[in-house]
Design an enzyme around this catalytic site. Structure first.
Site, PDB file in Angstrom:
ATOM      1  CG  HIS A  17      -8.367   2.249   7.535  1.00 45.12           C
ATOM      2  ND1 HIS A  17      -8.193   1.386   8.597  1.00 45.12           N
ATOM      3  CD2 HIS A  17      -7.177   2.853   7.350  1.00 45.12           C
ATOM      4  CE1 HIS A  17      -6.949   1.471   9.023  1.00 45.12           C
ATOM      5  NE2 HIS A  17      -6.302   2.367   8.290  1.00 45.12           N
ATOM      6  CE  LYS A  41       3.933  -2.980  12.292  1.00 41.81           C
ATOM      7  NZ  LYS A  41       3.567  -1.647  11.830  1.00 41.81           N
ATOM      8  NE  ARG A  90      -3.974   9.072  11.217  1.00 39.91           N
ATOM      9  CZ  ARG A  90      -3.328   8.063  11.747  1.00 39.91           C
ATOM     10  NH1 ARG A  90      -3.954   7.208  12.506  1.00 39.91           N
ATOM     11  NH2 ARG A  90      -2.053   7.885  11.518  1.00 39.91           N
ATOM     12  CB  SER A 127      -4.878  -0.044  12.736  1.00 38.71           C
ATOM     13  OG  SER A 127      -5.669   0.093  11.583  1.00 38.71           O
TER      14      SER A 127
END
Length: 159
Positions: A17, A41, A90, A127
């Site tokens: 990040h 969440k 990614r 993460s």
């Protein structure tokens, strides 16, 4: 002034990040790092903790602002006059999802999305992966900034 937003959950912020944010900061006059507030969440870190960690690890980058948002990213952008979103990709699988999102954002409000290929050093990093490895006692040093490493250790130790 050229402005963009780098959105994400950042739970926790990783070196991947940070690489994207730093690279965006070289291209734009102001980069807003926007932490998504998702009430449905439960994250490991609170939104306030994530924002604090982001401020700490980007303190040396003079043109980064940290904020939070809930709802549609394009509404956040419109309210702040931010015309562009910068996202790191990614893998090819990221592209399929992100392209659809970028096209919808463009259609809704004209907000453009720019994709940065992630540094190969961080292409596998997420993460979720960092949290899982850390929960099982694995070494995540070098995957997150030192301040995040300390906060992660404290959080997983019950702090």
């Amino acid at each position: 002034m050229r402005r963009c937003v780098c959105p994400g959950s950042f739970d926790p912020v990783t070196n991947g990040h940070l690489d994207v944010v730093r690279r965006a900061a070289e291209l734009y006059d102001e980069v807003t790092v926007a932490v998504l507030v998702n009430r449905s969440k439960q994250g490991l870190f609170t939104v306030e903790e994530r924002m604090g960690l982001l401020r700490e690890v980007t303190a040396d980058v003079g043109n980064v602002v940290v904020d939070s948002f809930q709802g549609l990213l394009v509404d956040f952008c419109r309210a702040r006059g931010i015309p562009a979103v910068v996202k790191g990709l990614r893998a090819v699988s990221d592209f399929d999802y992100e392209l659809s999102m970028a096209q919808m954002n463009l259609r809704l409000t004209g907000v453009e999305t720019l994709f940065l290929a992630t540094n190969p050093e961080f292409s596998y990093l997420s993460s979720s992966l960092v949290k899982e490895v850390a929960r099982w006692g694995g070494d995540v040093q070098g995957l997150v900034p030192p301040a995040v490493l300390d906060a992660l250790a404290g959080k997983l130790a019950g702090g």
